[in-house]
Design an enzyme around this catalytic site. Structure first.
Site: not given
Length: 536
Positions: A109, A184, A208
């Site tokens: 990420k 996210s 997330s």
């Protein structure tokens, strides 16, 4: 004392009246008789700060001799996947001697520091920055033999569970263009579910990891708070920060968790975590019987009854949970009414701490401070603020409001959050795990950037069952258990996730349940139309 003050530099910029100006917004004043002394003290403080800034920073060294970065680049349109799932592509080859992740491809990420790779944070409100160190999880997966092939797009400042808020572009759900991949950790979930990487390491502050994993149809694990060190990962709030793996199978997620877990001598979140390399989650799954004899599974009543939970999601997850009884588990409904307080508690805590983080005011923890990031991003400018996605603007507005109008609210939320955690721990004395829908609905259609409420609408309510476990710190994972139709089109079938939650430091139990379920049932062959009506 006089020697100290005599050392104040002649170029010191502190002027008479500066101390008064600092206090004025608070409605506080300084007595004229004290003004000169406070000016002298403030000037001395300025010189102290300048002296500290003149010292060399102290960050872990990135071993780029052993692990060189190859061909770091922003992707061309031809290289992109699922919309804009990649942030940067590159190659860092893992340990040539192999290891538990040998042969695996990993994406990170785009909040996880990789030395020499620009980090975008899903935003253009503040400049991209380039880390000078590697996050602990980066070094660990490389040492374990995995190769890192890029960073994956994350949503704007990690402030959304949608997948259209990143300044870098929209991330598409691998199962249907036009639908959310979740956030996210949006890009990483799409890459894993779409088969382009084996594992993504994501961050989870309210869901997330689990939300995008559920919407895309992969496994996502949020470990116990502190099991995985957050060193070198951009923080939202140290209280709710978690890092963990997304993968296509529970076994792959377990193998990654074995590698990245354990205190690293830096991050105080992970002080209680066992020594690195000491867990055997993957081995336990491979050596176990594949059944759940003696396990007690609770179907959490409150996790199903929220008004936002779609009836077909409820049916799929309820039946998936009840199918665990065929593997030897005792499955029964349980209730913990305080579960419903989770979203409100999380909102208070994350808004206040998130605001402090955005303003560079978070203090009180021992860990790695990525000072070059703060130097480049702060202070905020109105130009940057106007470019920010409405979710980030809302965090800042909310946090400032709460701090000015409710001076004791953070402490109250923290105390009540601990109470909810204690009640869950009591429940886990009787049950090995509890289960519920990960998300209340399947992937919605993408929203669009417009007025604030319009922009935020698609992600509202998505974390009703996930955020509470960021507050309590309990380990929680999602596995795919079937398909249900999109809300706006019955012909579009999208994955449904079941969340499995266990007691603190009991990851082995949730992994075992997930592995047993996926070993006996094929989620890809379970559309909602074939499921019996749930009794929940």
């Amino acid at each position: 004392m006089s020697v100290f003050f005599s050392s104040i530099s002649e170029t010191n910029p502190v002027k008479p009246g500066d101390a008064e100006a600092l206090l004025a917004p608070l409605g506080l004043t300084i007595s004229p008789s004290e003004s000169r002394d406070f000016h002298t003290l403030l000037a001395a403080l300025h010189d102290c700060a300048e002296n500290v800034l003149a010292l060399p920073d102290y960050q872990p060294k990135s071993d780029q001799t052993r692990y060189p970065r190859e061909n770091v680049r922003r992707c061309s349109e031809e290289e992109q996947a699922f919309g804009q799932a990649w942030a940067h592509k590159f190659l860092i080859r893992g340990n040539p001697n192999g290891g538990p992740l040998a042969g695996k491809s990993v994406s990170l990420k785009d909040v996880i520091a990789v030395a020499g790779v620009p980090q975008l944070l899903g935003s253009d409100a503040t400049p991209a920055w380039t880390p000078i160190t590697d996050a602990t999880v980066v070094t660990r997966v490389l040492d374990a033999g995995a190769s890192i092939v890029g960073t994956s797009t994350c949503e704007s400042y990690c402030h959304s569970t949608s997948s259209y808020t990143s300044a870098q572009g929209v991330v598409e759900n691998p199962h249907a263009v036009g639908y959310s991949a979740g956030g996210s950790t949006s890009g990483g979930a799409a890459l894993v579910a779409g088969g382009l990487v084996d594992i993504t390491i994501g961050g989870d502050q309210g869901g997330s990891i689990r939300v995008p994993a559920a919407l895309c149809g992969c496994v996502g694990v949020k470990p116990t708070h502190g099991r995985v060190p957050f060193t070198g990962i951009s923080s939202g709030d140290a209280l709710v920060d978690h890092a963990g793996p997304l993968a296509r199978t529970t076994l792959e997620a377990a193998a990654c968790l074995d590698v990245i877990s354990g205190y690293d001598g830096i991050d105080d979140r992970s002080l209680a975590s066992p020594a690195p390399g000491s867990t055997r989650f993957a081995a336990a799954l491979q050596q176990g019987p594949g059944r759940l004899d003696g396990f007690r599974v609770g179907i959490l009543k409150e996790g199903f009854e929220h008004i936002l939970v779609d009836a077909r999601v409820k049916t799929l997850v309820s039946n998936a949970a009840r199918n665990l009884s065929s593997l030897g588990a005792t499955v029964e409904e349980v209730s913990l009414p305080d579960h419903v307080h989770g979203p409100a508690l999380w909102t208070i805590l994350s808004r206040i701490a998130g605001t402090q983080t955005l303003l560079g005011h978070n203090t009180g923890r021992r860990g790695l401070c990525m000072t070059e990031a703060e130097q480049g991003r702060l202070p905020w400018t109105d130009e940057g603020f106007q470019r920010a996605f409405p979710s980030t603007k809302n965090v800042l507005i909310n946090g400032l409001y709460l701090m000015s109008h409710f001076p004791n609210i953070y402490g109250r939320a923290l105390n009540i959050g601990r109470q909810v955690s204690d009640k869950y721990q009591s429940l886990f004395e009787k049950y090995d795990v509890v289960v519920m829908p990960t998300t209340p609905v399947v992937a919605p259609r993408h929203g669009k950037r417009g007025l604030p409420i319009e922009s935020l609408q698609p992600s509202m309510g998505m974390t009703v069952n996930t955020a509470v476990f960021n507050v309590t710190g309990h380990p929680a994972m999602t596995i795919p258990v079937g398909f249900a139709p999109a809300k706006d089109d019955e012909r579009v079938m999208l994955p449904v996730g079941m969340q499995i939650v266990g007691g603190l430091w009991q990851e082995e139990k949730i992994l075992r349940v997930g592995h047993a379920w996926e070993s006996h049932f094929d989620w890809r062959k379970i559309p909602c139309s074939e499921m019996k009506t749930s009794k929940i």
